[in-house]
Scaffold this active site. Structure first.
Site: not given
Ligand SMILES: C[S@@+](CC[C@H](N)C(=O)[O-])C[C@H]1O[C@@H](n2cnc3c(N)ncnc32)[C@H](O)[C@@H]1O
Length: 392
Positions: A68, A73, A75, A148, A232, A259, A280, A323, A350
């Site tokens: 690139c 950017c 990266c 990209c 993801q 989450y 969620e 997550d 993450c």
């Molecule tokens: C990193 S993503 C993980 C999603 C899923 N585990 C995946 O692998 O696709 C984090 C998720 O947490 C949700 N989220 C953020 N704050 C939250 C909260 N306070 N309570 C419940 N979910 C929440 C977001 O909407 C998002 O979908």
């Protein structure tokens, strides 16, 4: 400002070269360890400076010519040999865990990405004065792009079409390529040339062409991908990561997937647990999660729509997977998890900084057994961690 000579001593957590000028720290993007450069100071703060390379005096043997051509950017480490980027990410998490949670010797490996180019299934393009590109890090200065390299070939075909379209009234264009393709436009533009390439087009939140949701395949499951819900960005690594979550948890009676997004982890776990509960906050994600459940004929999973911090205190489970977004867990969420007292807790993160902060609060009750890292975002400084905790 004046130019100075900088020798790079190490890379910081954002992949920038770090050196010293008259005893003060200077961060220089794209300067690698051992390299010396003439650097223009672009920001001079009390405790640190930021510089830009004017002229590189010597090149590290780890330097590669990136595919690139654009500077500044997302990266940040695209000039570093890929193997070295993996080492850098591993060292970064090692250092953060040690410094902020006192945890050592837990990282097993960093799993590379199967594709180091064309891996992203989603990109967000900014439009300014009819030109498309990315905003330079932390600014609204547009870097116009023609391609990209981390986006798919189909995405690049769409970028080409966009660059031949009048975009004077457009502001932002998101392209999601999951096999089926969705384009999400903010502002206004003619979409006729896009139609043959895509399955779905939204403009200002309204579906104006094709399907409401697109469908993708991950492992044995099909998933709806919607306009707003999280998914993801790297399918190869997402599959490896979800399989690791399953491996860490074995099987059992009950599990909470906190989450849970569009229910991806919940569905992977549905094969191994009698009942799975996802929590969620995003209504659209929960709607997709329920569609995904039906799409895959899964009946032992339920989804609760709500904030993890307010909805789990009454739940029971032997196992929990979390997550969370970059901000990590809340103190309330951690104390609720401690009250539920699962045997196993798997933390998918993450952001190693918030992971370290949360592990410090969990480690009196849970042994941090091991951490596996995943290179979900090649050439950027980001890294995904999956951490197995066992009740003491
Ligand atoms: C990193 S993503 C993980 C999603 C899923 N585990 C995946 O692998 O696709 C984090 C998720 O947490 C949700 N989220 C953020 N704050 C939250 C909260 N306070 N309570 C419940 N979910 C929440 C977001 O909407 C998002 O979908």
């Amino acid at each position: 400002m004046e130019n100075v000579l900088v020798k790079c001593e190490k890379l910081d957590h954002f992949g920038r070269g770090l050196g010293h000028v008259s005893g003060k720290i200077i961060f220089v993007p794209n300067l690698l360890v051992g390299e010396e450069a003439l650097v223009k100071i672009v920001l001079d703060k009390k405790k640190y400076m930021i510089g830009e390379i004017v002229c590189l005096n010597n090149k590290s043997e780890d330097r590669i010519k990136p595919k690139c051509p654009y500077e500044n950017c997302g990266c940040a480490i695209k000039s570093l040999n890929y193997e070295k980027t993996l080492e850098l990410k591993k060292e970064k998490v090692l250092e953060i865990l040690k410094r902020y949670s006192g945890i050592e010797n837990v990282i097993q490996e960093i799993v590379p990405s199967g594709n180091i180019y064309a891996y992203r299934n989603k990109i967000t393009l900014k439009v300014k004065n009819g030109k498309i590109g990315y905003f330079k890090n932390g600014t609204n200065e547009l870097i116009e792009i023609k391609r990209c390299e981390i986006a798919s070939e189909k995405t690049n075909q769409i970028i080409k079409v966009l660059s031949q379209t009048d975009l004077c009234k457009a502001k932002e264009i998101i392209i999601k390529d999951f096999g089926e393709v969705m384009v999400i436009i903010k502002g206004d533009m003619n979409i006729d040339n896009l139609k043959p390439l895509v399955n779905s087009i939204y403009m200002n939140d309204v579906l104006i062409y094709g399907k409401e949701n697109i469908i993708t395949q991950l492992g044995d499951f099909k998933f709806y991908v919607s306009k707003d819900a999280f998914f993801q960005v790297n399918m190869d690594v997402a599959l490896k990561l979800y399989n690791k979550v399953v491996e860490y948890l074995d099987n059992g009676e009950s599990i909470l997937d906190l989450y849970s997004g569009t229910g991806t982890i919940s569905l992977f776990l549905s094969k191994y647990f009698d009942n799975v509960t996802g929590v969620e906050i995003n209504k659209e994600a929960v709607r997709c999660a329920n569609l995904n459940k039906s799409l895959n004929n899964v009946s032992n999973v339920r989804f609760i729509c709500g904030d993890v911090s307010k909805n789990i205190h009454n739940l029971k489970a032997e196992n929990i997977v979390v997550d969370p977004p970059r901000s990590g867990l809340t103190n309330g969420g951690i104390s609720d998890i401690l009250k539920i007292n699962p045997k196993k807790l798997v933390y998918v993160s993450c952001d190693p900084m918030t992971l370290a902060r949360d592990l410090k609060l969990l480690k009196d009750n849970y042994e941090v057994k091991e951490v596996t890292l995943f290179d979900m975002f090649p050439w950027t400084y980001h890294v995904e961690s999956v951490c197995l905790l066992l009740r003491k």
